[in-house]
Design an enzyme around this catalytic site. Structure first.
Site, PDB file in Angstrom:
ATOM      1  N   PRO A 114      -4.716   3.405  -3.492  1.00 42.52           N
ATOM      2  CA  PRO A 114      -3.792   4.184  -3.385  1.00 42.52           C
ATOM      3  C   PRO A 114      -4.162   5.900  -3.528  1.00 42.52           C
ATOM      4  CG  PRO A 114      -4.259   3.886  -5.611  1.00 42.52           C
ATOM      5  CD  PRO A 114      -5.340   3.059  -4.884  1.00 42.52           C
ATOM      6  N   THR A 154      -2.611   8.149  -5.132  1.00 37.13           N
ATOM      7  CA  THR A 154      -2.335   8.648  -6.510  1.00 37.13           C
ATOM      8  C   THR A 154      -3.522   8.720  -7.143  1.00 37.13           C
ATOM      9  OG1 THR A 154      -1.399   6.456  -7.032  1.00 37.13           O
ATOM     10  CG2 THR A 154       0.133   8.294  -6.402  1.00 37.13           C
ATOM     11  N   GLY A 204       1.323   1.003  -2.264  1.00 38.64           N
ATOM     12  CA  GLY A 204       2.868   0.772  -2.018  1.00 38.64           C
ATOM     13  C   GLY A 204       3.409  -0.674  -1.970  1.00 38.64           C
ATOM     14  N   GLY A 235       3.158  -4.753  -8.588  1.00 34.72           N
ATOM     15  CA  GLY A 235       4.537  -4.278  -8.061  1.00 34.72           C
ATOM     16  C   GLY A 235       4.907  -2.707  -8.317  1.00 34.72           C
ATOM     17  N   CYS A 279       1.576   4.510 -12.375  1.00 31.97           N
ATOM     18  CA  CYS A 279       2.833   3.649 -12.116  1.00 31.97           C
ATOM     19  C   CYS A 279       3.464   3.006 -13.672  1.00 31.97           C
ATOM     20  CB  CYS A 279       2.580   2.601 -11.341  1.00 31.97           C
ATOM     21  SG  CYS A 279       1.261   1.495 -11.658  1.00 31.97           S
TER      22      CYS A 279
END
Length: 509
Positions: free
Chosen positions: A117, A119, A200, A218, A251
């Site tokens: 990702p 991030t 994502g 998720g 997350c």
């Protein structure tokens, strides 16, 4: 020479990487534990030496987060992870049950595809490379296009460190020409045995649709409940540290705060005291308009941004020293944007009457990030056990979500891939470790005589099948249930007639 299109060249690169990665995987399968440990130690050394520069590269390239916090993420993905997995048995005999005579033997799963990702672009590379090689698998990375340079750099450093310590060539590689076509090609490459997808929802769903095993995550939407018995000062300190850690890009970070009417004033005062700014309804609307597009999809421009940057973009004025923007919400779902995931320095805020309402609200909020993480701050163990029933794979108590979920401040395994279980469409509810990247074979010795299995089983009592009807194999009567004469020993033909009789009876004939 013919000039091939970018996507065609990227696809060809992927095919080459997959083939070479498979060769490396086959070689790694013969490595000993000592060889693997030597490789991992060198990877940790190089990761630590480059932790700061990799963090700075990630911030410069993506604009997300803070270099100091990304440096700690790199430390978590290397040194802390290594200390957690160094004694983990992933090679050969890993467990033996002497009583039941079962031996468990671990084999590598094969070539791993790692989706990275934007991030956490460098720490995730270090982490996935470490767990893949610990399990004796090669890995090929697919970077996010907006973080391709720092992801490639992290890959190169980990690869050189591994090879320097004796790993085979091409054991760690990365797509240098990222494209959707390349990622799709790698997902479906026959050489790839398993996919670890961190990114994502669309990318994770694609990984699960690739027709091979996948470990994905998720969306997170973690509520944090400050219950009436909580130490409010400590709770707010943990929440603020977590939400501002790398500007909220993990997350598992808190997304909404839930407090009770009885402690609301104290909670609000403490948040204000620690740099929380409670926005007016008008200011909240401006910030939501800035943060979200197409409903509740977050605007990538404001992922991992400071409260100051967001306030400036929204055109609102905030006090100096503000660390987090907080907006009160009257419900969950459409019309309440802050009830969804916000990977940045913004929180939703709710007030309930008691733990019963907190319970219902937590479940509602988790529907927008089901299966991931929730946290609560309480001194009441009964409350903890009540909330342990919530649909989240990580129930964190008296700690920050970012640090607690990734195993930095809890006893959970250090990880940057956090499973969401079947609630969130994941194949695991755990923090992903090397044990998820091994096949465990069972060597099982026979404990019972196959020829006399039924006869020796005291719990098996069906005389209507054996024909004994509760007595010996010889009788002068006729069994009423099966109609077989007991004038003689039951023969094989009698048993076959009995079976045919039962089959016809079930068919209604």
């Amino acid at each position: 020479m013919e000039n091939f299109d970018y996507d065609l060249r990227s696809v060809q690169e992927v095919r080459n990487l997959a083939r070479l990665g498979k060769v490396a995987t086959d070689k790694l399968a013969a490595y000993t534990g000592e060889q693997i440990d030597k490789i991992l130690k060198n990877m940790v050394r190089v990761a630590e030496e480059n932790a700061v520069c990799l963090a700075q590269m990630a911030v410069e390239e993506t604009g997300f987060g803070k270099a100091a916090d990304k440096t700690y993420k790199n430390h978590l993905a290397s040194t802390i992870l290594y200390n957690a997995i160094k004694d983990m048995k992933t090679i050969g005999v890993i467990q033996e049950d002497v009583v039941n005579q079962i031996i468990e033997v671990a084999d590598p799963v094969g070539l791993v595809m790692g989706i990275i990702p934007s991030t956490n672009p460098t720490s995730t590379v270090i982490y996935k490379a470490m767990i893949a090689l610990k399990a004796r698998n090669a890995i090929v990375f697919s970077p996010h296009p907006s973080a391709a340079k720092c992801t490639m750099k992290a890959t190169e450093l980990m690869y050189k460190a591994a090879v320097e310590a004796g790993a085979p060539e091409n054991c760690i590689s990365c797509i240098s020409m990222p494209s959707m076509a390349a990622t799709d090609e790698l997902m479906h490459a026959k050489e790839v045995a398993i996919i670890i997808a961190t990114g994502g929802p669309g990318m994770v769903k694609a990984a699960y649709s690739a027709g091979k095993p996948a470990l994905g995550v998720g969306a997170g939407n973690s509520p944090a409940y400050i219950e009436r018995t909580a130490n409010i000062q400590k709770a707010v300190t943990n929440i603020m540290a977590s939400k501002t850690f790398d500007n909220g890009t993990i997350c598992a970070s808190e997304q909404s705060i839930i407090c009770e009417e009885c402690n609301r004033d104290a909670v609000v005062a403490e948040f204000k005291n620690q740099g929380g700014y409670f926005m007016t309804a008008e200011e909240t609307a401006k910030v939501c308009k800035l943060l979200f597009k197409n409903g509740h999809a977050m605007n990538a421009k404001f992922v991992g941004r400071s409260a100051e940057v967001i306030a400036e973009g929204a055109g609102i004025s905030i006090p100096a020293g503000t660390r987090v923007l907080i907006g009160e919400q009257g419900g969950v779902g459409d019309g309440y944007p802050l009830s969804f995931e916000k990977l940045t320095c913004v929180l939703g805020f709710y007030t309930v009457k008691d733990w019963h309402e907190a319970c219902e609200l937590s479940i509602a909020l988790l529907q927008n990030g089901i299966g991931h993480t929730m946290s609560l701050h309480t001194e009441d163990r009964d409350i903890v056990m009540k909330f342990a029933a919530k649909p989240a794979s990580r129930i964190l108590v008296n700690t920050g979500g970012s640090m607690g979920g990734t195993g930095a401040s809890t006893g959970l395994m250090p990880a940057f891939t956090l499973g969401c279980g079947t609630w969130g469409g994941s194949s695991t509810s755990e923090n992903v470790t090397p044990m998820h990247l091994v096949n465990i074979k069972k060597v099982a010795y026979g404990l019972k005589d196959c020829a006399t299995l039924a006869a020796d089983d005291a719990t098996f009592n069906h005389p209507e099948i054996t024909g004994s009807c509760g007595g010996s194999g010889v009788s002068s009567t006729t069994c009423g249930s099966c109609g077989v004469s007991q004038e003689r020993e039951i023969t094989q033909d009698d048993l076959m007639d009995l079976v045919n009789h039962l089959v016809n009876a079930m068919k209604g004939e």
